[in-house]
Design an enzyme around this catalytic site. Structure first.
Site, PDB file in Angstrom:
ATOM      1  CG  ASN A  84      51.417  34.550 -82.871  1.00  0.00           C
ATOM      2  OD1 ASN A  84      51.020  35.102 -84.283  1.00  0.00           O
ATOM      3  ND2 ASN A  84      51.764  35.053 -81.545  1.00  0.00           N
TER       4      ASN A  84
ATOM      5  NE  ARG B 160      48.760  38.204 -82.201  1.00  0.00           N
ATOM      6  CZ  ARG B 160      49.593  38.883 -81.402  1.00  0.00           C
ATOM      7  NH1 ARG B 160      50.931  38.287 -81.533  1.00  0.00           N
ATOM      8  NH2 ARG B 160      49.962  40.451 -80.910  1.00  0.00           N
TER       9      ARG B 160
ATOM     10  CG  HIS C 185      50.093  43.037 -77.799  1.00  0.00           C
ATOM     11  ND1 HIS C 185      50.799  44.878 -77.359  1.00  0.00           N
ATOM     12  CD2 HIS C 185      50.516  42.498 -78.664  1.00  0.00           C
ATOM     13  CE1 HIS C 185      51.560  44.656 -77.759  1.00  0.00           C
ATOM     14  NE2 HIS C 185      51.647  43.955 -78.910  1.00  0.00           N
TER      15      HIS C 185
ATOM     16  NE  ARG D 288      55.176  47.899 -84.174  1.00  0.00           N
ATOM     17  CZ  ARG D 288      53.784  47.055 -83.307  1.00  0.00           C
ATOM     18  NH1 ARG D 288      53.235  47.233 -82.778  1.00  0.00           N
ATOM     19  NH2 ARG D 288      54.258  46.317 -84.357  1.00  0.00           N
TER      20      ARG D 288
ATOM     21  CD  GLU E 259      50.368  36.709 -77.571  1.00  0.00           C
ATOM     22  OE1 GLU E 259      50.032  38.611 -77.915  1.00  0.00           O
ATOM     23  OE2 GLU E 259      51.299  35.886 -78.129  1.00  0.00           O
TER      24      GLU E 259
END
Length: 394
Positions: free
Chosen positions: A9, A90, A179, A239, A380
């Protein structure tokens, strides 16, 4: 046959990794190279219960990958680089081109680069990691595991934007969602423990610096809060999440900003940071709220309100709610945020046990709650590893 798979990742200044023995899903080593590009970069890895950490200058991702491979060789986990048969990466955005994980070749790398315009903070860095491993592990097969893939099951009614059809077709403009690995993992864990019936109507709340909500019906994503880019949806650390699109040309005109200036403003200077003026970290803002800071109080109120809006809407998409999951940094560790959210969901039959919530138990619902409320640490990298094996074996 047992295989060693490396899950990667890559961030703009970081490289997170786990080496798995598959299909046993045994983590052999996990680690992080942080502050890449700085003289005080930190390389940390965990092996056999021990933590190893060094601080040194790490110029770029290529050097970071070299350090990771050297550590694996020196630890004795691998005797030869060729023992790592697959590297799963990823990748943020697969667009409409990739709805499943794929083995990486020159054309796939070109497509990932082309899609960088849709995920400018992530795809370019993901590509840097891919190229570094291509150089240093030439015998390993590389697989791209896209954030967007899990959401490819959304119906057109959920992913279509009300824009001119010609532009939508020309540029592939639609809700993609992100995600995906996290939402997929927490669903798989809930399914494993509670079965198909309990997880048939499930909402997953991935609440971290980046944040998204996903409606999962019978194992498939049917709606998610992030959109064409990872900017849409919830209020996040820096964000903005959803805003009136008319704000963009207004700010451009009034502040004499370029499109790139506005993109930076919305991605890096907004969200909790923008409202509070203090921090993008929920912990800092909770502490400031305790001290009476009104902007901190407002930031948290807006943050929670936005999450509640999506949970309500997605319960409608699902036709009911049986399981609510919290995951990622805030979701897994912030009892106050979970309490503020769940205290407003009594109309859905949600009720949590305060003691369980503050202990961060796996199940935090009260005995008389009509909805299971779970706190599931996301993984993940395990999804990346599973997907890598799936592609390599196909």
């Amino acid at each position: 046959m047992a295989e060693k798979i490396l899950a990667i990742n890559a961030g703009s200044s970081s490289l997170k990794f786990k080496l798995y023995l598959m299909p046993a899903e045994q983590v052999l080593v996990s680690g992080l190279v942080d502050r890449i590009g700085h003289d005080d970069a930190i390389f940390t890895y965990h092996l056999n219960g021990d933590k190893h950490e060094t601080v040194q200058a790490i110029a770029d991702h290529l050097q970071a990958v070299k350090l990771v491979i050297e550590a694996l060789l020196n630890s004795g986990l691998i005797q030869d680089k060729a023992e790592i048969v697959g590297v799963g990466h990823r990748v943020s955005h697969g667009g409409s081109t990739y709805t499943k994980s794929v083995e990486i070749n020159a054309d796939v790398m070109k497509q990932i680069d082309r899609l960088s315009v849709l995920s400018p903070l992530h795809n370019p860095v993901n590509l840097v990691g891919i190229k570094a491993f291509e150089t240093l592990l030439p015998d390993a097969r590389e697989v791209a595991v896209f954030d967007t893939s899990f959401h490819s099951t959304m119906p057109a009614s959920a992913y279509t934007y009300a824009l001119p059809h010609e532009l939508v077709e020309k540029y592939g403009i639609r809700r993609y969602g992100f995600h995906g690995q996290s939402h997929e993992y927490v669903y798989s864990e809930a399914l494993r423990r509670f079965g198909e019936t309990q997880t048939s109507q499930m909402i997953s709340c991935h609440l971290g610096n980046g944040a998204s909500v996903c409606a999962i019906k019978n194992g498939e994503s049917v709606n998610t809060s992030m959109g064409f880019t990872p900017l849409a949806g919830l209020v996040m650390g820096t964000r903005s999440g959803d805003i009136d699109p008319g704000i963009v040309p207004f700010i451009e005109k009034e502040e004499h900003l370029s499109a790139e200036d506005v993109r930076k403003l919305l991605n890096s200077d907004s969200g909790l940071q923008g409202i509070s003026g203090l921090s993008n970290d929920v912990r800092d803002i909770l502490e400031a709220e305790k001290q009476g800071n009104q902007r901190a109080k407002l930031a948290l109120a807006v943050y929670v309100h936005q999450i509640l809006e999506y949970i309500g809407a997605y319960t409608t998409d699902l036709g009911g709610l049986k399981t609510l999951v919290f995951t990622a940094g805030v979701g897994e560790h912030s009892a106050p945020i979970r309490e503020r959210i769940c205290s407003r969901l009594g109309y859905l039959g949600v009720k949590i046990d305060s003691e369980k919530n503050h202990r961060n138990d796996f199940e935090i619902q009260a005995d008389d709650s009509q909805v299971k409320v779970l706190v599931i640490p996301t993984d993940e990298e395990l999804v990346i590893s599973r997907e890598t094996v799936k592609v390599l074996d196909s």
